[in-house]
Structure formats: structure tokens, C-alpha cells
Design a protein around this motif. Structure first.
Motif, PDB file in Angstrom:
ATOM      1  N   GLY A  63      50.417  41.925  30.094  1.00 40.76           N
ATOM      2  CA  GLY A  63      50.229  42.709  28.875  1.00 40.76           C
ATOM      3  C   GLY A  63      50.363  44.199  29.115  1.00 40.76           C
ATOM      4  N   ILE A  64      49.758  44.676  30.192  1.00 37.58           N
ATOM      5  CA  ILE A  64      49.844  46.106  30.506  1.00 37.58           C
ATOM      6  C   ILE A  64      51.276  46.493  30.872  1.00 37.58           C
ATOM      7  N   ASP A  65      51.931  45.668  31.693  1.00 34.93           N
ATOM      8  CA  ASP A  65      53.299  45.972  32.114  1.00 34.93           C
ATOM      9  C   ASP A  65      54.243  46.046  30.917  1.00 34.93           C
ATOM     10  N   GLU A  66      54.097  45.081  29.988  1.00 35.38           N
ATOM     11  CA  GLU A  66      54.965  45.079  28.811  1.00 35.38           C
ATOM     12  C   GLU A  66      54.723  46.313  27.946  1.00 35.38           C
ATOM     13  N   ALA A  67      53.470  46.724  27.826  1.00 31.77           N
ATOM     14  CA  ALA A  67      53.159  47.917  27.038  1.00 31.77           C
ATOM     15  C   ALA A  67      53.788  49.163  27.650  1.00 31.77           C
TER      16      ALA A  67
END
Length: 262
Positions: A63-67
Motif C-alpha cells: 500500500g505504501i509503495d503504490e502510494a
């Protein structure tokens, strides 16, 4: 969680979540699915915890990487909606489980056809990568809850089984939401500590939330606010205890936006 009840059944964004374009992201999601499946079939709670700890760690990182990737290339992760049908029994409780999970993962949610203690569908509104995480986790949580609901009976012979199960499911959903909130906050702090600019991750997440709120307000300008559920069963505490034991591992994936049931 604040939630809305929709009279309309479609929106300009009413389409399934698109899969992420990244091969690495897709491979990671496949691995997460396999870990969750192993946890669901585990022979002991300790074994399930091992699989889920790794699954939720990967999901939080995803989730963090995609954001962060979307901050550089907004076209890779667009705002939209996924409409998910609710089935009886306990469709309203299932709707809250989905909605509170969605809220923990930076999405908004809308109930459709809410009347008489039933809900026909829930629309999850947010970025594609977050909607995909919501659906993946909700599928696993629903299976876990259904397994317990099948065998649950109230402690008192005079209490309705259905009423007990409805209140149990609400307690389960509320506790799962709180765990996701706390764990995502940890994941965001850890990600910020790994970046050169410690505030960059927080700024990206705040910007994403603001964009979702603006798009949500434009897409659903006339939603009625749903009433708090009125439940008579005594199963809330037992459901909350089950939510505390739910297979989320030591990591989880949501950011708090509003208190449960507000």
C-alpha cells in the motif's frame, strides 16, 4: 465509521477496481493471497498467525509503495469505485465489516438498499490500489467470520441466535477496524523512517486522502447519512474478542480517519 446510505444505485465511478500495472505489485499480491489462503487452512491459531503476519507485512508495504509510486505517476493509480453485493444472512453486518475495513484503508464507502436490517450492496470509493487491498482482506475476514458464525450460540437459552450473531459480527468488525488503524499507522511511520525525507510519506498519504474526499463529494453529492444500527444481542464483546484474534498477524493495513460507528 461514518457512512452513507445511497438511494441511487450507480455512480460515474461504478466499475470494478483495475489491477495494478506493476508486475512486481501483481506478484506481491499473488504472494499475499497465497499466504492468506494458508492461514485460513492452518491447523492451529499459532500457525495461522505466522502466515498472516507475513501477509499483512507485505500488504502494508504494498500500500505504501503504490502510494509513493502514484505520487510520481498519478495515472498508475486512479480514483474509482467498486460495488460489492451483500448477501443474507446478516447482510448489514457484512456491510459494516466491509465498510470499516475500507475506511481503515483510506477509502470511503456507501451502503445501497439499506432497509429493514438488510443492505443490498456496498460501494467502496478510493484509489485502485487501496480498493484492491480492501477486497482482498474483506474476502479473508468474511470467511473467518462466517466460520465462527456457523457455530455460535448465545450464552442464554432465552436469547435469539440471530440477534446474538448480529451483535457478534458488529463487535468483530469494530475490533478488526481498530487493529487495522493502529497497524497502518505503524507501517506509515516505518516507511517514513526509510525515506530520505521523513515527511514525504505522510504528505503523500494526506494528499491522497484529500483527493479521495473531493472526488467522493463530487460523485455522491446528495447521500443521506445512515442511522446507527440498533442491535439487541449480547454478542458484541464476544465478537470483539474474536476480532482481536482474527488472522491479521502483527502487521496491518489501515489509517484512522474517523471513530467506528460515528
Amino acid at each position: 465509521m461514518p457512512h452513507a446510505s445511497a438511494g441511487q444505485t450507480r455512480s460515474p465511478f461504478d466499475h470494478p477496481a483495475d489491477p495494478p500495472g506493476s508486475v512486481t505489485g501483481s506478484a506481491r499480491l499473488d504472494r499475499i493471497r497465497k499466504l492468506l489462503a494458508k492461514a485460513e487452512r492452518a491447523g492451529t491459531p499459532a500457525e495461522a498467525e505466522i502466515y498472516n503476519a507475513k501477509a499483512l507485512e507485505l500488504m502494508a508495504r504494498h500500500g505504501i509503495d503504490e502510494a509513493l509510486l502514484a505520487a510520481d505517476d498519478p495515472r498508475r493509480d486512479e480514483i474509482g469505485a467498486a460495488r460489492i453485493a451483500m448477501e443474507d444472512p446478516y447482510s448489514a453486518g457484512k456491510a459494516r465489516l466491509l465498510g470499516w475495513t475500507a475506511a481503515a484503508l483510506r477509502c470511503r464507502w456507501i451502503m445501497h438498499g439499506a432497509r429493514g436490517g438488510k443492505v443490498s450492496a456496498v460501494t467502496v470509493f478510493g484509489f485502485a490500489s487501496d480498493r484492491e487491498r480492501v477486497e482482498l482482506l474483506y474476502t479473508s475476514l468474511l470467511l473467518q467470520a462466517a466460520t465462527e458464525l456457523d457455530r455460535l450460540r448465545p450464552p442464554s437459552d432465552g436469547e435469539s441466535v440471530a440477534a446474538y450473531r448480529r451483535s457478534w459480527l458488529q463487535g468483530f468488525a469494530a475490533q478488526v477496524h481498530q487493529r487495522l488503524v493502529e497497524a497502518e499507522e505503524r507501517a506509515a511511520r516505518e516507511a517514513a523512517g526509510r525515506t530520505a525525507g521523513s515527511s514525504s510519506t505522510a504528505l503523500v498519504l494526506v494528499d491522497r486522502e484529500s483527493r479521495v474526499e473531493r472526488a467522493y463529494a463530487e460523485a455522491f453529492p446528495r447521500l443521506a447519512r445512515a442511522r446507527r444500527p440498533s442491535l439487541s444481542g449480547t454478542g458484541f464483546a464476544d465478537g470483539a474478542a474474536a476480532g482481536a484474534r482474527a488472522d491479521l498477524g502483527g502487521k496491518a493495513i489501515g489509517a484512522q480517519r474517523r471513530p467506528v460507528g460515528a
